[in-house]
Design an enzyme around this catalytic site. Sequence first.
Site, PDB file in Angstrom:
ATOM      1  N   ASP A  88       7.803 -24.515  18.616  1.00  0.00           N
ATOM      2  CA  ASP A  88       8.491 -25.610  17.935  1.00  0.00           C
ATOM      3  C   ASP A  88       9.279 -25.008  16.777  1.00  0.00           C
ATOM      4  O   ASP A  88       8.838 -24.040  16.150  1.00  0.00           O
ATOM      5  CB  ASP A  88       7.490 -26.605  17.356  1.00  0.00           C
ATOM      6  N   HIS A 145       4.283 -19.172  22.321  1.00  0.00           N
ATOM      7  CA  HIS A 145       4.025 -19.149  23.759  1.00  0.00           C
ATOM      8  C   HIS A 145       5.039 -18.259  24.484  1.00  0.00           C
ATOM      9  O   HIS A 145       6.058 -17.858  23.922  1.00  0.00           O
ATOM     10  CB  HIS A 145       4.066 -20.573  24.315  1.00  0.00           C
ATOM     11  N   SER A 247       6.628 -18.905  10.062  1.00  0.00           N
ATOM     12  CA  SER A 247       7.582 -17.818  10.258  1.00  0.00           C
ATOM     13  C   SER A 247       8.569 -17.998  11.377  1.00  0.00           C
ATOM     14  O   SER A 247       9.028 -19.101  11.622  1.00  0.00           O
ATOM     15  CB  SER A 247       6.935 -16.461  10.348  1.00  0.00           C
TER      16      SER A 247
END
Length: 286
Positions: A88, A145, A247
């Site tokens: 995200d 991911h 980050s």
Amino acid sequence: MASPFIWLQHMLPHHAVSRMAGYLASSEAGAVKNLLIRRFIDAYDVDMSEAARGIDEYRSFNDFFTRELRPGARPLADAGEYVLSPADGAISQIGRIEDGKIFQAKGRHFTASQLLGGDEDAASRFEGGTFATVYLSPRDYHRVHMPAAGQLTSATYVPGDLFSVNQVTAENVDGLFARNERLACLFEGSDGCFASVMVGAMIVAGIETVWSGLEETHSPKLKRTDFSGGAHSFQAGDEMGRFILGSTVVLLFEPGRVEWLNRFKAGDSVRMGEALGRRLQPKAGA
């Protein structure tokens, strides 16, 4: 002239500040961690309806920050056709690697070799390829991911600074993403060699991977670990790691492998598992 925000970052002891933040964020004292969590949710408007657990169920602020989502919260695009967003966040920049350079902001670039900790052989494979930089804001889901299926071949911890990685800093600090502390992970798959680089930032207390657990960060020494034995294989969308506080992720693909979707530009929001680019099938015999 640099803004006070940028000047202050140059003056602060990055690693000492980050270690202090990490110590506080790891506290399991109920009153402390619940206060931190509630204040953070209010300050950053965190959507807790997606979280798998309630506030009182987290052991620490770190446990909350790296929270898992409820099943089905991030459906995956068709990985047979698309490369997926690894996290995200918002697209900081997206484009092509030209003359070894990756675009950071107007007038600022860094090289693939610098990003990968001086690995010239790996960097040469990405010449003419594509990159995407995804910035995770404090309110975002902070697990990272796989953008595509692949087998882990190496992971390189690269020591560095811990500047903030927001747009203001990206526009004012040379070579930001190749200057900050980071973990550069290389994979081999049907999309060729690709990299997923987890870049640390101010108050990032750690980087964790599913294969090695918590990485030894805040270290002055570069450490490259060979995983070419094939012990760690992943499917597109599998979790590969997480940031213990905020980050950025930088993706690199070889030329002729991925074409970013035209609808994406710098500043656009993305969600983990969303289609980010179209996979290009290798030519016969390639």
